[in-house]
Design a protein around this motif. Structure first.
Motif, PDB file in Angstrom:
ATOM      1  N   CYS A  61       0.825  -1.206   0.000  1.00  0.00           N
ATOM      2  CA  CYS A  61       0.000   0.000   0.000  1.00  0.00           C
ATOM      3  C   CYS A  61       0.862   1.261   0.000  1.00  0.00           C
ATOM      4  N   THR A  62       1.898   1.265   0.807  1.00  0.00           N
ATOM      5  CA  THR A  62       2.788   2.422   0.874  1.00  0.00           C
ATOM      6  C   THR A  62       3.470   2.659  -0.470  1.00  0.00           C
ATOM      7  N   ALA A  63       3.972   1.598  -1.081  1.00  0.00           N
ATOM      8  CA  ALA A  63       4.682   1.715  -2.355  1.00  0.00           C
ATOM      9  C   ALA A  63       3.767   2.166  -3.490  1.00  0.00           C
ATOM     10  N   LYS A  64       2.505   1.770  -3.455  1.00  0.00           N
ATOM     11  CA  LYS A  64       1.579   2.067  -4.556  1.00  0.00           C
ATOM     12  C   LYS A  64       0.667   3.252  -4.248  1.00  0.00           C
ATOM     13  N   GLY A  65       0.847   3.892  -3.084  1.00  0.00           N
ATOM     14  CA  GLY A  65       0.025   5.048  -2.741  1.00  0.00           C
ATOM     15  C   GLY A  65      -1.411   4.691  -2.403  1.00  0.00           C
ATOM     16  N   CYS A  66      -1.627   3.490  -1.945  1.00  0.00           N
ATOM     17  CA  CYS A  66      -2.963   3.006  -1.606  1.00  0.00           C
ATOM     18  C   CYS A  66      -3.269   3.353  -0.149  1.00  0.00           C
ATOM     19  N   ALA A  67      -4.330   4.095   0.083  1.00  0.00           N
ATOM     20  CA  ALA A  67      -4.673   4.500   1.451  1.00  0.00           C
ATOM     21  C   ALA A  67      -5.880   3.749   2.004  1.00  0.00           C
ATOM     22  N   THR A  68      -6.437   2.816   1.236  1.00  0.00           N
ATOM     23  CA  THR A  68      -7.603   2.073   1.715  1.00  0.00           C
ATOM     24  C   THR A  68      -7.180   1.104   2.816  1.00  0.00           C
ATOM     25  N   PRO A  69      -8.100   0.766   3.704  1.00  0.00           N
ATOM     26  CA  PRO A  69      -7.743  -0.102   4.834  1.00  0.00           C
ATOM     27  C   PRO A  69      -7.308  -1.499   4.420  1.00  0.00           C
ATOM     28  N   PRO A  79     -12.700 -27.623  12.038  1.00  0.00           N
ATOM     29  CA  PRO A  79     -12.322 -27.555  13.456  1.00  0.00           C
ATOM     30  C   PRO A  79     -10.828 -27.690  13.750  1.00  0.00           C
ATOM     31  N   THR A  80     -10.037 -28.128  12.788  1.00  0.00           N
ATOM     32  CA  THR A  80      -8.608 -28.296  13.042  1.00  0.00           C
ATOM     33  C   THR A  80      -7.715 -27.389  12.198  1.00  0.00           C
ATOM     34  N   ARG A  81      -8.301 -26.509  11.410  1.00  0.00           N
ATOM     35  CA  ARG A  81      -7.510 -25.692  10.494  1.00  0.00           C
ATOM     36  C   ARG A  81      -7.810 -24.207  10.649  1.00  0.00           C
ATOM     37  N   LEU A  82      -6.819 -23.463  11.109  1.00  0.00           N
ATOM     38  CA  LEU A  82      -6.927 -22.010  11.177  1.00  0.00           C
ATOM     39  C   LEU A  82      -6.571 -21.433   9.812  1.00  0.00           C
ATOM     40  N   ARG A  83      -7.411 -20.522   9.322  1.00  0.00           N
ATOM     41  CA  ARG A  83      -7.096 -19.801   8.087  1.00  0.00           C
ATOM     42  C   ARG A  83      -7.020 -18.319   8.422  1.00  0.00           C
ATOM     43  N   VAL A  84      -5.928 -17.687   7.997  1.00  0.00           N
ATOM     44  CA  VAL A  84      -5.733 -16.251   8.170  1.00  0.00           C
ATOM     45  C   VAL A  84      -5.640 -15.651   6.778  1.00  0.00           C
ATOM     46  N   LEU A  85      -6.415 -14.592   6.543  1.00  0.00           N
ATOM     47  CA  LEU A  85      -6.462 -13.934   5.244  1.00  0.00           C
ATOM     48  C   LEU A  85      -6.226 -12.447   5.467  1.00  0.00           C
ATOM     49  N   ILE A  86      -5.294 -11.861   4.728  1.00  0.00           N
ATOM     50  CA  ILE A  86      -5.009 -10.430   4.805  1.00  0.00           C
ATOM     51  C   ILE A  86      -5.256  -9.842   3.434  1.00  0.00           C
ATOM     52  N   HIS A  87      -6.164  -8.865   3.377  1.00  0.00           N
ATOM     53  CA  HIS A  87      -6.562  -8.257   2.109  1.00  0.00           C
ATOM     54  C   HIS A  87      -6.110  -6.796   2.061  1.00  0.00           C
ATOM     55  N   ASP A  88      -5.572  -6.400   0.906  1.00  0.00           N
ATOM     56  CA  ASP A  88      -5.267  -4.982   0.667  1.00  0.00           C
ATOM     57  C   ASP A  88      -5.662  -4.652  -0.766  1.00  0.00           C
ATOM     58  N   GLU A  89      -5.819  -3.372  -1.052  1.00  0.00           N
ATOM     59  CA  GLU A  89      -6.255  -2.956  -2.387  1.00  0.00           C
ATOM     60  C   GLU A  89      -5.120  -2.437  -3.265  1.00  0.00           C
ATOM     61  N   ALA A  90      -3.876  -2.609  -2.850  1.00  0.00           N
ATOM     62  CA  ALA A  90      -2.756  -2.198  -3.690  1.00  0.00           C
ATOM     63  C   ALA A  90      -2.672  -3.122  -4.904  1.00  0.00           C
ATOM     64  N   PRO A  91      -2.380  -2.558  -6.073  1.00  0.00           N
ATOM     65  CA  PRO A  91      -2.249  -3.411  -7.254  1.00  0.00           C
ATOM     66  C   PRO A  91      -1.018  -4.307  -7.173  1.00  0.00           C
ATOM     67  N   GLY A  92      -1.069  -5.416  -7.896  1.00  0.00           N
ATOM     68  CA  GLY A  92       0.059  -6.330  -7.944  1.00  0.00           C
ATOM     69  C   GLY A  92      -0.063  -7.451  -6.933  1.00  0.00           C
ATOM     70  N   PHE A  93       0.796  -8.441  -7.094  1.00  0.00           N
ATOM     71  CA  PHE A  93       0.792  -9.616  -6.234  1.00  0.00           C
ATOM     72  C   PHE A  93       2.158  -9.778  -5.578  1.00  0.00           C
ATOM     73  N   PRO A  94       2.161 -10.220  -4.330  1.00  0.00           N
ATOM     74  CA  PRO A  94       3.459 -10.506  -3.714  1.00  0.00           C
ATOM     75  C   PRO A  94       4.030 -11.781  -4.323  1.00  0.00           C
ATOM     76  N   GLY A  95       5.322 -11.878  -4.304  1.00  0.00           N
ATOM     77  CA  GLY A  95       5.956 -13.072  -4.846  1.00  0.00           C
ATOM     78  C   GLY A  95       7.071 -13.543  -3.950  1.00  0.00           C
ATOM     79  N   VAL A  96       7.413 -14.802  -4.121  1.00  0.00           N
ATOM     80  CA  VAL A  96       8.553 -15.355  -3.405  1.00  0.00           C
ATOM     81  C   VAL A  96       9.781 -14.962  -4.210  1.00  0.00           C
ATOM     82  N   ARG A  97      10.689 -14.253  -3.573  1.00  0.00           N
ATOM     83  CA  ARG A  97      11.916 -13.857  -4.262  1.00  0.00           C
ATOM     84  C   ARG A  97      13.116 -14.239  -3.408  1.00  0.00           C
TER      85      ARG A  97
END
Length: 142
Positions: A61-69, A79-97
């Motif tokens: 968000c900081t790099a792309k100027g995105c101010a949305t939450p 019952p045995t699987r925790l799922r955590v999801l983090i959403h942002d509106e910045a364009p692009g996808f993170p990658g493994v580098r």
């Protein structure tokens, strides 16, 4: 007082501005959820991976100027699987580098891919953008 391990699993959501001060709150929210439902054995890994994913979202968000939450949702896909999801509106996808030893960043997705039982990046979620998600618990929760 009721035994926390006997409580039905709950979900939590947190919506916050894309500012680094919120990383700790996001991490502690997930840690508190796990304590409340009697799965403290997942706390350290979940806190680390949450911290990495939230930091990636805030940095995007900081790099792309995105101010949305940024939105965090943590809950149980079963019952045995925790799922955590983090959403942002910045364009692009993170990658493994590959980070060099002198790089100060670039290791977050490696940590998530190594520490999670499952993970991914998708375009599901509230609004535009993407969500990074991970699951814990397949290996060892009964």
């Amino acid at each position: 007082m009721e035994d926390p391990s006997r409580l039905d699993p709950t979900d939590v959501s947190l919506v916050f501005p894309p500012h680094p001060a919120w990383v700790r709150t996001a991490r502690e929210t997930v840690r508190t959820l796990l304590a409340a439902v009697g799965h403290p054995e997942l706390s350290d890994t979940a806190a680390l991976l949450t911290s990495e994913a939230v930091t990636n979202a805030i940095n995007a968000c900081t790099a792309k100027g995105c101010a949305t939450p940024v939105t965090l949702h943590a809950g149980w896909s079963d019952p045995t699987r925790l799922r955590v999801l983090i959403h942002d509106e910045a364009p692009g996808f993170p990658g493994v580098r590959t980070a060099t030893p002198d790089d100060e960043d670039g290791r977050g997705m490696h940590l998530i891919s190594y520490g999670a039982d499952a993970w991914g990046v998708c375009t599901h979620g509230p609004g535009r953008g993407k969500a990074t998600w991970f699951e814990l618990g397949r290996r060892g929760l009964a």
